[in-house]
Structure formats: structure tokens, C-alpha cells
Design an enzyme around this catalytic site. Structure first.
Site, PDB file in Angstrom:
ATOM      1  N   LYS A 127      -4.563  -9.521  -3.247  1.00  0.00           N
ATOM      2  CA  LYS A 127      -4.162  -8.464  -2.309  1.00  0.00           C
ATOM      3  C   LYS A 127      -5.268  -8.292  -1.286  1.00  0.00           C
ATOM      4  O   LYS A 127      -6.423  -8.628  -1.555  1.00  0.00           O
ATOM      5  CB  LYS A 127      -3.987  -7.138  -3.058  1.00  0.00           C
ATOM      6  CG  LYS A 127      -3.121  -6.140  -2.329  1.00  0.00           C
ATOM      7  CD  LYS A 127      -1.663  -6.383  -2.614  1.00  0.00           C
ATOM      8  CE  LYS A 127      -0.760  -5.482  -1.815  1.00  0.00           C
ATOM      9  NZ  LYS A 127       0.613  -5.501  -2.352  1.00  0.00           N
ATOM     10  N   ASP A 167       2.558  -5.551   3.597  1.00  0.00           N
ATOM     11  CA  ASP A 167       2.602  -4.401   2.696  1.00  0.00           C
ATOM     12  C   ASP A 167       2.652  -3.204   3.654  1.00  0.00           C
ATOM     13  O   ASP A 167       3.056  -3.374   4.815  1.00  0.00           O
ATOM     14  CB  ASP A 167       1.358  -4.378   1.778  1.00  0.00           C
ATOM     15  CG  ASP A 167       1.500  -3.422   0.587  1.00  0.00           C
ATOM     16  OD1 ASP A 167       2.096  -3.815  -0.420  1.00  0.00           O
ATOM     17  OD2 ASP A 167       1.043  -2.266   0.673  1.00  0.00           O
TER      18      ASP A 167
HETATM   19  N1  GLU Z   1       3.304  -6.345  -0.722  1.00  0.00           N
HETATM   20  C1  GLU Z   1       4.394  -6.753  -1.551  1.00  0.00           C
HETATM   21  C2  GLU Z   1       4.108  -6.371  -2.985  1.00  0.00           C
HETATM   22  O1  GLU Z   1       3.517  -5.344  -3.229  1.00  0.00           O
HETATM   23  C3  GLU Z   1       4.813  -8.190  -1.343  1.00  0.00           C
HETATM   24  C4  GLU Z   1       3.720  -9.213  -1.445  1.00  0.00           C
HETATM   25  C5  GLU Z   1       4.165 -10.623  -1.016  1.00  0.00           C
HETATM   26  O2  GLU Z   1       5.275 -10.811  -0.564  1.00  0.00           O
HETATM   27  O3  GLU Z   1       3.325 -11.507  -1.173  1.00  0.00           O
HETATM   28  O4  GLU Z   1       4.497  -7.021  -3.914  1.00  0.00           O
END
Ligand code: GLU
Length: 447
Positions: A127, A167
Site C-alpha cells: 500500500k 484508493d
Molecule cells: N485500494 C483498494 C483496496 O483497498 C484496491 C487496491 C488495488 O486495486 O490494487 O483494496
């Protein structure tokens, strides 16, 4: 009380990461769930799997300087936590919000490991993000910020290494600027390096809708276990971003009535069901405030600036805004009002006390790492299409998403049963997600 060996590992993790309350909260929840595994398989902890899982493989923190429209130099902080690559390249979104700090990025990255494992697809966990606040910034400012952010990030990412996505605060516009800068710096069209791309340049159909759709599908699966469905049921949804909007749409397609949406200024209640086109116009096109929804609905909806969206009586609740947005008092209110299922579209939106209240009251509770996995799962489908230089239809992609969400639900339910905690989706999701990562880590030796 945790098993003493687990407690010792957890204490060391907490002590090594002081001042990170959100990360501590996420770690504690996983350790609590893994107590049932420890009873049968102490070898995971003995082999240092938990200690290694809690320590990110790599953490990158960098300066992001940019020039605003007035010619002033601004400085933000950029993060990418590459948490675990046992199952595939690091995968997870970027969050741009003023609240972003290392604790937030680590809690999200840690959750992502288990979530991504649950999808059954070959993706590790990571992340990133920045304390940059896109609200009120011009397109030019957002572009310059994204270009500066990618000028550092590009050396750490890649189709086989680390694949960021969106996100909170990072949507199609930001992914476009980020991808453009990556393409320029790397001098190659590496479509699979980012997901959530535009449909004309390597994006996947259904990726925009996927997180919200998935959370509603997960809720529907939990309702099915209770021999019921969304049909005619009232649902209360928080948030008004990408997750909330498409959760509302899917609830409506499944026959439910989604009656609320919210932002940091308050919430709206529309007893006829939220008018999605209007909500999308205000939030996605105009980037306006939620109060405008009620103003433009001609008396059919009301805006409430006090209290909480969770005061609105409903059968099903989908928290789709942000972490720790649903507290013990909200959970009590929802239970009093007869809620039967809660499906988390956001990451860790319910506090631990709220989760306990739901579970004690027998409410079906789907934790974010299972219920909102549809977004990242569809990102993995986007990567598949990029690798094959292909583009799938909406129907096919949505079919895959539905299948994946049903699979996650089933896996969490069966795993909870296997460990003697029937109906406990928190334990089921944590244990099922953990086992796959842990077994891969054991296969690789101590690395
Ligand atoms: N931000 C999204 C999550 O919390 C998606 C992340 C992504 O698609 O890599 O899972």
C-alpha cells in the site's frame, strides 16, 4: 487472553512499531483470529511466520516537492510499504488524503496481504500514498504532484515487482497522470504496472464498479445463508466516493433500497432510494458536497449534518467511507434498529468494539478484507488482460468478479466452521487468508 507464545510475538510487533495505532489495531485483530490456528498449528509461530508477516519486506518514504498554481513550493510525504510478496508482486492502492501517515499505510498494507490472498489470485500485499489533499486543487496541481510522486516511485514498481492502484483520493485522473509519468521515465508501455487505468489505455471494464459491487454481492451471500435476500430491504450506506456509489448501484440491482450516502459534512436520507445519476453528477463530475444532493432532489431527500448515518434504521449496513467510522454507539443503534447484516466496503471502518457488538447480537458481519476484496480482485483481472494484451467484456468480467466474491464468502464461512467458530467471518477470513500466505512463506525458507 491470547496464547502466551502468540502474545509474545504480538508484544514484540507492537513495541517495534510505536505510535502507530491503526497498525496496532489491524495487527491485534489478526492475532486474535489466529488463536484458533495456534491451538492446532503452533509451528507457524515457532517458524517465525507471524513475526515475518508483520515486518514489511520494504518501506519507502520519500519527499514529494511540487509547485502550486501561485508559484509556491509545496512539500508532501510519499509512502510505499511493500509488505509481502509470497503470493505475487506487491499489490495495493495509493491513498492521497491529509490523514495519511506510516501507521495508516501499514494498516492498509497489512490488511491487503490477507485480502489479496483471499481473492485466490497471484498477488502479494502492499500500500502507499501521500498526505497530499486533492480537495480544492486544480487539475494542473494534481498533475504536477502526481508527476513528482512518480519521479521517485517509478524505480520501485513494475509489472512483476509492485503494482499500485487507486484508493481514497486516487481515481482515474490521478492514475492517468501517474501512468503517463511512469511511461515517460521508463520509456516503455508497461500496462500492467498500475491498475485502475482508463478504458482506452489498458483499463478493465468493471474495475471502477468492482469494490462497491463486491461488497454488495458479499452482503447478498451473507443474506442467502440466512435464507433471505436484498429484495425489498432497506440498506444504509456511508460514503459517496467510488465504493459507496457502486455499492448503492448493486444493492438496487439486487432489489434492495439504498437510502443514504454521506461525506465529512453529513449525510442524506432518500426514502425512495438514492438517485445514482444525481449522486454521481455531484460527487464524480462536480466534486461537490453531499448537501447539494438534498437541495437538488426537490424535497424528496433530507440532509442531516448532526449525528451519524448509522442512526437511520435499516436491515443491512455497508460502511463505505473510511477506517474507524462506525463506533460502538453506532453498532448499538444499528442492532437496536434491527440490522441483520453488515458488509464493509471500506477498510477497517468498524472499531473492534463495534465488531464485538455485531457479533454478540448475531448480526452477519463481513469484514473489509473479505467484503471489499472485489476491487483488488478486479485489478488482478486487469493485470491478466494486460499480460494477454486482451480486453474482456463487461458481462464476462462481472461474472468473474461475482464468482470470486462468492468464493471468498464460501472460503471464510467454511474456514470459520473448520475452526469451530461457525458464522464468524472475521476469523474465517483472517485464517483462510493467512494460511495460504504462511504456507508459501514456509516453502520459500527463511527469507
Ligand atoms: N485500494 C483498494 C483496496 O483497498 C484496491 C487496491 C488495488 O486495486 O490494487 O483494496
Amino acid at each position: 487472553m491470547l496464547d502466551p507464545a502468540l502474545q509474545k510475538t504480538l508484544d514484540a510487533v507492537l513495541a517495534r512499531n510505536p505510535g502507530e495505532p491503526e497498525f496496532h489495531q489491524a495487527a491485534r485483530e489478526v492475532f486474535d483470529s489466529l488463536a484458533v490456528v495456534q491451538e492446532r498449528h503452533p509451528e507457524y509461530n515457532d517458524l517465525g511466520i507471524l513475526a515475518r508477516l508483520c515486518e514489511p519486506e520494504r518501506q519507502i518514504i520519500f519527499r514529494v516537492p511540487w509547485v502550486d498554481d501561485r508559484g509556491q513550493v509545496q512539500v508532501n510525504r510519499g509512502f510505499r510499504v511493500e509488505y509481502n510478496s509470497a503470493l505475487g508482486p506487491y499489490k495495493g492502492g495509493l491513498r492521497f488524503h491529509r490523514s495519511v501517515n506510516l501507521s495508516i499505510v501499514k494498516f492498509l498494507g497489512f490488511e491487503q496481504i490477507f485480502k489479496n490472498s483471499l481473492t485466490g489470485l497471484p498477488i502479494g500485499g502492499g500500500k502507499g500514498g501521500s498526505d497530499f489533499d486533492p480537495h480544492g486543487k486544480s487539475d494542473g496541481e494534481v498533475m504536477r504532484f502526481c508527476q513528482s510522486f512518480m519521479s521517485e516511485l517509478y524505480r520501485h514498481i513494475g509489472e512483476y515487482r509492485d503494482v499500485p492502484a487507486g484508493d481514497i483520493g486516487v481515481g482515474a485522473r490521478e492514475i492517468g497522470y501517474l501512468f503517463g509519468q511512469y511511461k515517460r521515465l521508463s520509456n516503455q508501455y508497461e500496462a500492467g504496472v498500475l491498475t485502475g487505468k482508463g478504458l482506452d489505455w489498458g483499463g478493465s471494464l468493471v474495475r471502477t464498479e468492482a469494490t462497491g459491487y463486491g461488497a454488495a454481492i458479499f452482503a447478498e451471500e451473507m443474506l442467502k445463508v440466512r435464507d433471505t435476500s436484498f429484495d425489498g430491504r432497506r440498506a444504509v450506506v456511508s460514503g459517496s466516493g467510488n465504493v459507496a456509489i457502486y455499492a448503492i448501484q448493486k444493492i438496487q440491482q439486487l432489489g434492495g433500497i439504498a437510502i443514504t450516502a454521506s461525506d465529512s459534512s453529513g449525510y442524506v436520507v432518500d426514502e425512495d432510494g438514492i438517485d445514482l445519476e444525481l449522486l454521481k453528477q455531484i460527487k464524480e463530475v462536480e466534486r461537490g458536497r453531499i448537501a447539494e444532493y438534498a437541495e437538488r432532489r426537490g424535497g424528496r431527500a433530507r440532509f442531516v449534518s448532526e449525528g451519524s448515518v448509522w442512526d437511520v434504521p435499516a436491515d443491512v449496513a455497508l460502511p463505505c467511507a473510511t477506517q474507524n467510522e462506525l463506533h460502538a454507539r453506532d453498532a448499538k443503534k444499528l442492532v437496536e434498529n434491527g440490522v441483520i447484516a453488515v458488509s464493509e466496503g471500506a477498510n477497517m471502518p468498524s472499531t473492534p468494539e463495534a465488531v464485538e457488538i455485531f457479533q454478540a447480537a448475531g448480526v452477519a458481519f463481513g469484514p473489509g478484507k473479505a467484503a471489499n476484496a472485489g476491487g483488488v480482485a478486479t485489478s488482478a483481472l486487469e493485470m491478466q488482460q494486460n499480460a494477454a494484451r486482451d480486453a474482456w467484456s463487461f458481462e464476462y468480467t462481472e461474472g468473474r468478479l461475482t464468482e470470486i466474491m462468492r468464493g471468498i464468502h464460501q472460503n471464510a464461512l467454511e474456514t470459520a466452521d473448520e475452526f469451530g467458530r461457525p458464522g464468524n467471518y472475521v476469523i474465517g477470513a483472517n485464517v483462510a487468508g493467512f494460511r495460504k500466505v504462511a504456507d508459501a512463506m514456509i516453502a520459500f525458507g527463511v527469507i
